[in-house]
Design a protein around this motif. Structure first.
Motif, mmCIF file in Angstrom:
data_model
loop_
_atom_site.group_PDB
_atom_site.id
_atom_site.type_symbol
_atom_site.label_atom_id
_atom_site.label_comp_id
_atom_site.label_asym_id
_atom_site.label_seq_id
_atom_site.Cartn_x
_atom_site.Cartn_y
_atom_site.Cartn_z
ATOM 1 N N ILE A 1 -10.590 5.285 96.540
ATOM 2 C CA ILE A 1 -9.844 6.296 97.279
ATOM 3 C C ILE A 1 -8.385 5.881 97.475
ATOM 4 C CG2 ILE A 1 -9.668 7.518 99.473
ATOM 5 C CD1 ILE A 1 -12.018 8.413 97.794
ATOM 6 N N ASP A 2 -8.149 4.592 97.795
ATOM 7 C CA ASP A 2 -6.776 4.164 98.069
ATOM 8 C C ASP A 2 -5.877 4.318 96.847
ATOM 9 O OD1 ASP A 2 -8.095 2.192 96.725
ATOM 10 O OD2 ASP A 2 -7.370 0.526 97.948
ATOM 11 N N ASP A 3 -6.413 4.095 95.640
ATOM 12 C CA ASP A 3 -5.613 4.277 94.427
ATOM 13 C C ASP A 3 -5.227 5.740 94.239
ATOM 14 O OD1 ASP A 3 -5.734 1.592 93.857
ATOM 15 O OD2 ASP A 3 -7.441 1.766 92.489
ATOM 16 N N ILE A 4 -6.175 6.653 94.530
ATOM 17 C CA ILE A 4 -5.883 8.086 94.404
ATOM 18 C C ILE A 4 -4.808 8.497 95.394
ATOM 19 C CG2 ILE A 4 -6.857 10.407 94.710
ATOM 20 C CD1 ILE A 4 -9.515 9.298 93.726
ATOM 21 N N ILE A 5 -4.918 8.010 96.628
ATOM 22 C CA ILE A 5 -3.934 8.345 97.663
ATOM 23 C C ILE A 5 -2.555 7.820 97.288
ATOM 24 C CG2 ILE A 5 -3.272 7.904 100.059
ATOM 25 C CD1 ILE A 5 -6.255 7.978 100.756
ATOM 26 N N ASN A 6 -2.479 6.559 96.839
ATOM 27 C CA ASN A 6 -1.183 5.979 96.469
ATOM 28 C C ASN A 6 -0.564 6.730 95.300
ATOM 29 O OD1 ASN A 6 -1.235 3.969 98.433
ATOM 30 N ND2 ASN A 6 -2.374 2.552 97.124
ATOM 31 N N GLU A 7 -1.386 7.100 94.320
ATOM 32 C CA GLU A 7 -0.867 7.829 93.163
ATOM 33 C C GLU A 7 -0.386 9.218 93.572
ATOM 34 O OE1 GLU A 7 0.217 8.412 89.187
ATOM 35 O OE2 GLU A 7 -0.339 6.597 90.290
ATOM 36 N N THR A 139 -20.398 16.525 97.937
ATOM 37 C CA THR A 139 -20.030 15.175 97.542
ATOM 38 C C THR A 139 -20.031 14.267 98.766
ATOM 39 O OG1 THR A 139 -17.690 15.732 97.812
ATOM 40 C CG2 THR A 139 -18.622 15.954 95.612
ATOM 41 N N ASP A 140 -20.070 12.947 98.534
ATOM 42 C CA ASP A 140 -20.020 11.994 99.636
ATOM 43 C C ASP A 140 -18.653 12.039 100.304
ATOM 44 O OD1 ASP A 140 -22.554 11.249 98.944
ATOM 45 O OD2 ASP A 140 -21.906 9.560 97.704
ATOM 46 N N ASP A 141 -18.603 11.599 101.577
ATOM 47 C CA ASP A 141 -17.333 11.646 102.300
ATOM 48 C C ASP A 141 -16.388 10.558 101.806
ATOM 49 O OD1 ASP A 141 -17.543 9.147 103.756
ATOM 50 O OD2 ASP A 141 -19.040 10.107 105.016
ATOM 51 N N ASN A 142 -15.119 10.686 102.192
ATOM 52 C CA ASN A 142 -14.077 9.746 101.798
ATOM 53 C C ASN A 142 -13.471 9.092 103.032
ATOM 54 O OD1 ASN A 142 -13.926 10.561 98.829
ATOM 55 N ND2 ASN A 142 -13.600 12.508 99.854
ATOM 56 N N SER A 143 -14.342 8.642 103.945
ATOM 57 C CA SER A 143 -13.873 8.145 105.233
ATOM 58 C C SER A 143 -13.229 6.775 105.158
ATOM 59 C CB SER A 143 -15.044 8.103 106.227
ATOM 60 O OG SER A 143 -16.088 7.294 105.722
ATOM 61 N N LYS A 144 -13.425 6.049 104.047
ATOM 62 C CA LYS A 144 -12.808 4.736 103.908
ATOM 63 C C LYS A 144 -12.046 4.664 102.595
ATOM 64 C CE LYS A 144 -16.126 2.087 106.691
ATOM 65 N NZ LYS A 144 -17.060 0.932 106.700
ATOM 66 N N SER A 145 -10.877 4.015 102.629
ATOM 67 C CA SER A 145 -10.051 3.917 101.433
ATOM 68 C C SER A 145 -10.698 3.065 100.361
ATOM 69 C CB SER A 145 -8.668 3.350 101.793
ATOM 70 O OG SER A 145 -7.976 4.240 102.638
ATOM 71 N N THR A 146 -11.636 2.196 100.765
ATOM 72 C CA THR A 146 -12.274 1.312 99.797
ATOM 73 C C THR A 146 -13.396 1.992 99.038
ATOM 74 O OG1 THR A 146 -13.684 0.477 101.580
ATOM 75 C CG2 THR A 146 -11.701 -0.789 101.059
ATOM 76 N N TYR A 147 -13.784 3.235 99.452
ATOM 77 C CA TYR A 147 -14.833 3.956 98.743
ATOM 78 C C TYR A 147 -14.290 4.461 97.402
ATOM 79 C CZ TYR A 147 -17.734 4.239 102.984
ATOM 80 O OH TYR A 147 -18.508 3.957 104.082
ATOM 81 N N ASN A 148 -15.195 4.656 96.447
ATOM 82 C CA ASN A 148 -14.843 5.360 95.216
ATOM 83 C C ASN A 148 -15.028 6.857 95.437
ATOM 84 O OD1 ASN A 148 -14.276 3.034 93.639
ATOM 85 N ND2 ASN A 148 -16.460 2.735 93.272
ATOM 86 N N ALA A 149 -14.128 7.641 94.869
ATOM 87 C CA ALA A 149 -14.249 9.093 94.995
ATOM 88 C C ALA A 149 -15.526 9.550 94.304
ATOM 89 C CB ALA A 149 -13.035 9.778 94.381
ATOM 90 N N ASP A 150 -16.253 10.447 94.966
ATOM 91 C CA ASP A 150 -17.542 10.899 94.456
ATOM 92 C C ASP A 150 -17.362 12.019 93.434
ATOM 93 O OD1 ASP A 150 -20.272 11.109 94.156
ATOM 94 O OD2 ASP A 150 -20.542 12.411 95.893
ATOM 95 N N VAL A 151 -16.614 11.684 92.379
ATOM 96 C CA VAL A 151 -16.390 12.619 91.270
ATOM 97 C C VAL A 151 -16.430 11.820 89.972
ATOM 98 C CG1 VAL A 151 -14.967 14.193 92.638
ATOM 99 C CG2 VAL A 151 -13.878 12.366 91.333
ATOM 100 N N PRO A 152 -16.744 12.457 88.839
ATOM 101 C CA PRO A 152 -16.677 11.756 87.547
ATOM 102 C C PRO A 152 -15.238 11.349 87.239
ATOM 103 C CG PRO A 152 -17.899 13.823 87.372
ATOM 104 C CD PRO A 152 -17.225 13.835 88.693
#
Length: 211
Positions: A1-7, A139-152
């Motif tokens: 998640i953190d990589d997606i947010i930073n990008e 999809t699963d939640d994105n409550s933590k930046s360390t999670y992987n986004a629940d998408v392909p």
């Protein structure tokens, strides 16, 4: 998640990212995924559910992660037959809801916490009917930046560009022309991802001539 947010914030530009920005971005990410799901764009989250049709109860509560049913069948022995879907209005207009037999139709009532499936006619006691339904879920939640986004992984460009557009609207000082540019990029990437994710089946056209 953190990589997606930073990008996503890199696409936006402007001021440095603050802690509150990351929290807001995770909320926007969840809402963006819900938007996709409400349009049926989450075929990677499909699952199969089953239950035995009750002879006394016309309705069954479905799993809480279910958004909607794609299709349903009734199994008797080793034979499956597809059920016809009704709107809840059509179901309510059925004059004899207590009729028994092999279920041939179903309706879905959308609730605040779960969905309910209604069958017609009710299953008769002489046979055992298994209802099998294919559905897409949350999809699963994105409550933590360390999670992987629940998408392909193929959906990550659309998810990143969508988040950039959503956050640009909220972020102060972003030029309207840049917001429109981000929206255009998102719309284009999302369309490509949406077309690639559609289920494919062969289509045959058979002409009919009347003399």
């Amino acid at each position: 998640i953190d990589d997606i947010i930073n990008e996503a914030f890199a696409h936006i530009g402007g001021e440095a990212i603050l802690g509150e920005d990351v929290i807001e971005a995770r909320r926007s990410l969840d809402l963006l995924l819900r938007e996709w799901q409400n349009t049926g764009f989450s075929l990677w989250k499909t699952a199969l559910g089953t239950f035995t049709a009750s002879t006394s109860d016309a309705s069954t509560t479905l799993p809480t992660d279910l958004i909607d049913v794609i299709m349903a069948t009734v199994r008797k022995g080793s034979t499956d037959m597809e059920l016809q879907r009704l709107t809840m209005g059509d179901y309510e207009r059925l004059p004899t809801k207590s009729t028994t037999g092999r279920p041939v139709q179903y309706a879905i009532q959308h609730g605040t916490s779960a969905q309910t499936m209604y069958l017609w006619p009710l299953a008769d006691a002489a046979d055992t009917y298994t209802i099998r339904y294919r559905y897409f879920g949350y999809t699963d939640d994105n409550s933590k930046s360390t999670y992987n986004a629940d998408v392909p992984t193929r959906m990550l460009p659309a998810l990143t560009s969508g988040l950039a557009y959503k956050m640009a609207i909220k972020r102060p000082g972003i030029d309207i022309n840049r917001i429109q540019m981000l929206k255009g990029i998102y719309d284009e990437i999302f369309l490509v991802a949406h077309d690639a994710d559609r289920q494919r089946a062969s289509f045959f056209a058979r002409p009919s001539f009347r003399l």
